[in-house]
Design a protein around this motif. Structure first.
Motif, PDB file in Angstrom:
ATOM      1  N   VAL A 102      37.447  41.535  31.288  1.00  0.00           N
ATOM      2  CA  VAL A 102      38.338  40.534  31.877  1.00  0.00           C
ATOM      3  C   VAL A 102      37.588  39.689  32.896  1.00  0.00           C
ATOM      4  O   VAL A 102      36.569  40.102  33.444  1.00  0.00           O
ATOM      5  CB  VAL A 102      39.576  41.190  32.547  1.00  0.00           C
ATOM      6  CG1 VAL A 102      40.355  42.034  31.549  1.00  0.00           C
ATOM      7  CG2 VAL A 102      39.172  42.029  33.763  1.00  0.00           C
ATOM      8  N   HIS A 103      38.108  38.498  33.127  1.00  0.00           N
ATOM      9  CA  HIS A 103      37.595  37.629  34.196  1.00  0.00           C
ATOM     10  C   HIS A 103      38.130  38.140  35.528  1.00  0.00           C
ATOM     11  O   HIS A 103      39.307  38.491  35.638  1.00  0.00           O
ATOM     12  CB  HIS A 103      38.080  36.189  33.993  1.00  0.00           C
ATOM     13  CG  HIS A 103      37.445  35.497  32.829  1.00  0.00           C
ATOM     14  ND1 HIS A 103      36.273  34.784  32.938  1.00  0.00           N
ATOM     15  CD2 HIS A 103      37.830  35.410  31.529  1.00  0.00           C
ATOM     16  CE1 HIS A 103      35.955  34.274  31.744  1.00  0.00           C
ATOM     17  NE2 HIS A 103      36.884  34.642  30.883  1.00  0.00           N
ATOM     18  N   GLY A 104      37.266  38.156  36.540  1.00  0.00           N
ATOM     19  CA  GLY A 104      37.730  38.503  37.881  1.00  0.00           C
ATOM     20  C   GLY A 104      37.810  40.001  38.118  1.00  0.00           C
ATOM     21  O   GLY A 104      37.276  40.804  37.344  1.00  0.00           O
ATOM     22  N   GLN A 105      38.482  40.347  39.198  1.00  0.00           N
ATOM     23  CA  GLN A 105      38.600  41.750  39.572  1.00  0.00           C
ATOM     24  C   GLN A 105      40.056  42.115  39.798  1.00  0.00           C
ATOM     25  O   GLN A 105      40.801  41.386  40.462  1.00  0.00           O
ATOM     26  CB  GLN A 105      37.789  42.033  40.834  1.00  0.00           C
ATOM     27  CG  GLN A 105      36.291  41.857  40.617  1.00  0.00           C
ATOM     28  CD  GLN A 105      35.472  42.435  41.763  1.00  0.00           C
ATOM     29  OE1 GLN A 105      36.019  42.939  42.732  1.00  0.00           O
ATOM     30  NE2 GLN A 105      34.159  42.350  41.640  1.00  0.00           N
ATOM     31  N   LEU A 106      40.445  43.249  39.246  1.00  0.00           N
ATOM     32  CA  LEU A 106      41.810  43.733  39.414  1.00  0.00           C
ATOM     33  C   LEU A 106      42.001  44.225  40.852  1.00  0.00           C
ATOM     34  O   LEU A 106      41.026  44.535  41.541  1.00  0.00           O
ATOM     35  CB  LEU A 106      42.084  44.847  38.395  1.00  0.00           C
ATOM     36  CG  LEU A 106      42.296  44.291  36.968  1.00  0.00           C
ATOM     37  CD1 LEU A 106      41.859  45.286  35.911  1.00  0.00           C
ATOM     38  CD2 LEU A 106      43.752  43.890  36.767  1.00  0.00           C
TER      39      LEU A 106
END
Length: 237
Positions: A102-106
């Motif tokens: 996924v793009h980014g950080q959860l």
């Protein structure tokens, strides 16, 4: 996918009741409006040929993977096996684990996402809606971030419900659209990128022997998966 390339579909489990395979990406699970060769038909033809079977071959579809998604899948070779596996899916004794980039950080290293999803059949899109919306169904998944690299995160996902486009929609709603997802992440993805979603584990009680069956498949060693060492990827299983 041509007839000859049925041999490119790895069989990872087979007995008289079940057929477990690794689904190639970009092939529909069953016949659709595209008219392209579909997995169900290809596998039926292959069984017919391999076992020299006359007439129609039975192969039951128990669960689906979106066309751009690859990985472990199980099919039933008898109607009894199909109905018992379908019951396992309904009673949630059928486990499904996915890998996603996924793009980014959860927001946390691990967590649970619960959303109400509503499908629009006309556009074949799913959206997150408020609880109480007519026709909406609850979607639940657990996630664990196994690694980050650049602007991406490698996520292990355990599905508790099997809603249409569930992982793609819930991850996008959480602010982390999947790499390559044109439908739900077009703002950060480029056309032509392959969606980074893979069915790594399918587990269930055998419909006849009742023994636990676990089918595993790791994502291909290509971008974006290859940003992580094999030791990290092996934690998906």
């Amino acid at each position: 996918m041509s007839h000859e390339s049925v041999s490119q579909i790895p069989v990872i489990y087979e007995d008289n009741h079940l057929l477990g395979i690794v689904k190639p990406v970009n092939i529909p699970t069953q016949a659709d409006v595209s008219g392209d060769p579909d997995l169900l038909t290809l596998l039926k033809d292959d069984i017919k040929e391999r076992y020299n079977k006359p007439g129609n071959v039975y192969l039951g579809l128990v669960h689906r993977l979106d066309r751009p998604v690859g990985g472990a899948m199980i099919f039933a070779k008898t109607s009894k096996a199909a109905s018992r596996l379908s019951e396992a899916v309904r009673s949630r004794s059928f486990s499904k684990v996915y890998a996603a980039v996924v793009h980014g950080q959860l927001p946390a290293a691990r967590g649970t996402l619960k959303d109400m999803l509503l499908k629009d059949s006309k556009t074949n899109t799913v959206s997150v809606v408020g609880r109480g919306t007519p026709g909406a169904k609850e979607a639940v998944l657990d996630y664990e971030v196994l690694g980050t690299g650049g602007s991406f995160s490698l996520v292990k996902i355990v599905l508790h419900t099997g809603r249409s486009h569930q992982i793609r929609v819930q991850m996008n709603h959480a602010g982390c659209p999947l790499y390559g997802d044109q439908k739900y992440g077009s703002r950060v993805n480029k056309p032509g990128q392959q969606i980074a979603l893979w069915s790594v584990t399918v587990g269930f009680p055998h419909p006849v022997t009742k023994e636990d069956v676990v089918l595993n498949s790791l994502p291909p060693s290509e971008f974006p998966w290859n940003q992580w060492e094999d030791t990290v990827l092996s934690r998906l299983l």
